[in-house]
Write a protein that holds these residues in place. Structure first.
Motif, PDB file in Angstrom:
ATOM      1  N   UNK A   1       0.833  -1.197   0.000  1.00  0.00           N
ATOM      2  CA  UNK A   1       0.000   0.000   0.000  1.00  0.00           C
ATOM      3  C   UNK A   1       0.869   1.250   0.000  1.00  0.00           C
ATOM      4  N   UNK A   2       1.893   1.238   0.828  1.00  0.00           N
ATOM      5  CA  UNK A   2       2.797   2.388   0.907  1.00  0.00           C
ATOM      6  C   UNK A   2       3.535   2.600  -0.417  1.00  0.00           C
ATOM      7  N   UNK A   3       4.006   1.522  -1.021  1.00  0.00           N
ATOM      8  CA  UNK A   3       4.712   1.613  -2.294  1.00  0.00           C
ATOM      9  C   UNK A   3       3.782   2.158  -3.383  1.00  0.00           C
ATOM     10  N   UNK A   4       2.560   1.654  -3.423  1.00  0.00           N
ATOM     11  CA  UNK A   4       1.578   2.115  -4.402  1.00  0.00           C
ATOM     12  C   UNK A   4       1.282   3.600  -4.209  1.00  0.00           C
ATOM     13  N   UNK A   5       1.136   4.007  -2.959  1.00  0.00           N
ATOM     14  CA  UNK A   5       0.858   5.416  -2.676  1.00  0.00           C
ATOM     15  C   UNK A   5       2.025   6.302  -3.103  1.00  0.00           C
ATOM     16  N   UNK A   6       3.251   5.846  -2.862  1.00  0.00           N
ATOM     17  CA  UNK A   6       4.418   6.621  -3.276  1.00  0.00           C
ATOM     18  C   UNK A   6       4.493   6.734  -4.796  1.00  0.00           C
TER      19      UNK A   6
END
Length: 121
Positions: free
Chosen positions: A48-53
């Motif tokens: 989720x964090x990678x996608x958001x970044x």
């Protein structure tokens, strides 16, 4: 009272050991399930964090493109203002800009760009 027989004590001890082993095994299985759940949730959080970044980077890049287009259009408007016969300093004053800031909005002179292109050929 008669003391319990040794075989009865052994049977009771074995039963107690089996129960402790069963409890240990059940606790061990529960810990394995909880560890698996933790790993799954941690990986989901990282994804989720990678996608958001990645989304944020795309939005920033798109914003830079739009900002650059708006700056170029601002430069065209300034050129139109100067073409009306107004001096650069008067246009800068009218827009509340310094002369140096106004120059940043102006496109590069066409003759300098053409000269550099023809000398490179």
């Amino acid at each position: 009272m008669a003391a319990p027989r040794k075989s009865a004590q052994q049977v009771a001890a074995r039963e107690k050991a089996r129960q402790k082993a069963a409890d240990f095994t059940a606790r061990h299985e529960e810990l394995i399930e909880l560890a698996a759940k933790f790993i799954e949730l941690d990986e989901a959080a990282n994804d989720t964090e990678t996608t958001a970044q990645e989304k944020a980077q795309r939005i920033i890049a798109q914003g830079k493109v739009h900002a650059e287009a708006a700056r170029k259009e601002s430069g065209r408007v300034i050129v139109q203002m100067i073409e009306t016969g107004e001096s650069k300093s008067a246009v800068a004053a009218r827009l509340g800009l310094s002369a140096a800031t106004l120059k940043k909005y102006l496109p590069a002179p066409a003759s300098a760009a053409t000269d550099s292109e023809s000398s490179g050929v």
